[in-house]
Design a protein around this motif. Sequence first.
Motif, short mmCIF file in Angstrom:
data_model
loop_
_atom_site.label_atom_id
_atom_site.label_comp_id
_atom_site.label_asym_id
_atom_site.label_seq_id
_atom_site.Cartn_x
_atom_site.Cartn_y
_atom_site.Cartn_z
N LYS A 199 0.83 -1.21 0.00
CA LYS A 199 0.00 0.00 0.00
C LYS A 199 0.86 1.25 0.00
CE LYS A 199 -3.71 2.24 2.61
NZ LYS A 199 -4.61 2.14 3.81
N GLU A 200 1.94 1.24 0.78
CA GLU A 200 2.78 2.42 0.94
C GLU A 200 3.77 2.61 -0.21
OE1 GLU A 200 2.59 4.78 3.32
OE2 GLU A 200 0.80 3.74 4.09
N GLY A 201 4.16 1.52 -0.85
CA GLY A 201 5.20 1.59 -1.86
C GLY A 201 4.72 2.17 -3.18
N ASP A 202 5.59 2.94 -3.83
CA ASP A 202 5.31 3.44 -5.18
C ASP A 202 5.72 2.41 -6.22
OD1 ASP A 202 4.53 6.18 -4.36
OD2 ASP A 202 6.61 6.30 -3.70
N VAL A 203 6.80 1.69 -5.93
CA VAL A 203 7.29 0.60 -6.77
C VAL A 203 7.45 -0.63 -5.89
CG1 VAL A 203 9.23 -0.23 -8.17
CG2 VAL A 203 8.49 2.16 -8.36
N LEU A 204 6.99 -1.77 -6.38
CA LEU A 204 7.05 -3.00 -5.59
C LEU A 204 8.01 -3.99 -6.24
CD1 LEU A 204 3.20 -3.56 -5.02
CD2 LEU A 204 4.75 -1.97 -3.85
N ILE A 205 8.75 -4.71 -5.40
CA ILE A 205 9.64 -5.78 -5.88
C ILE A 205 9.26 -7.05 -5.13
CG2 ILE A 205 12.01 -6.56 -6.18
CD1 ILE A 205 12.93 -3.66 -6.00
N ILE A 206 8.85 -8.07 -5.87
CA ILE A 206 8.42 -9.34 -5.26
C ILE A 206 9.60 -10.30 -5.22
CG2 ILE A 206 6.87 -11.31 -5.49
CD1 ILE A 206 4.93 -9.41 -6.97
N THR A 207 9.95 -10.73 -4.01
CA THR A 207 11.10 -11.64 -3.83
C THR A 207 10.68 -12.82 -2.95
OG1 THR A 207 11.90 -10.35 -1.93
CG2 THR A 207 12.80 -9.79 -4.09
#
Length: 226
Positions: free
Chosen positions: A66-74
Amino acid sequence: MIVSIIGGTGPQGLGIGERLAIAGVDVIIGSRKEEKALDVVEQAKKDLADYDLSNMKGMANEDAAKEGDVLIITVPLAAQKPTVEGIKEFCKDKIVMDATVPLETAIGGKPFRFIDLMEGSAAERTASILDGTGAKVICAFCNISNSHLSNIPEDIDCDCLIAGDDKQSKEVAAEIINKIPGVKTIDCGILEKARIIEKITPLLIGLNIKYKSHYGGLRITGINFE
């Protein structure tokens, strides 16, 4: 810009988060449980006490998304689908980089063997789950080893191959990735190219095992990318 690492408490996610935070990016480390994320971030700040990591914090995956502008899924392959489904409502119109690789370890097999997915690749699977949200999915970070990421402060002697269908989103992703010292981002084309990029990972793992290394990577040479 805030970059949230979804499932970021493992070696890969934490390594990416630490590298970006040291480079001055505001980073959120996400986890299924907020307490774990907070503990991991606190330990990272102790382990890297020579660096200012005040711009890195921990949250539950949903809050991080919710807070992130860009998400990285790891996350591992087995956790990919439930993790992406759990944050889907927070991915609207966001850039989502996916580092998932379909390794046979997901079904108890060898780490240097690949699983063929119905969608074609893990990144395309994420794109299918997020269909309708406007999320721009990019395959990224698949071919950079955890050992490279955690070997701070050494530069990473490896290119980062990315693929996605939206040119502008890939440019933003590359700007973020290139903040990691030594890394050069290579745009390989449309998201379908993730089917090739992801298969490089088990090859590199196999080479590292064969030659007793942890730092096997690759560089693309002979091409002017300007």
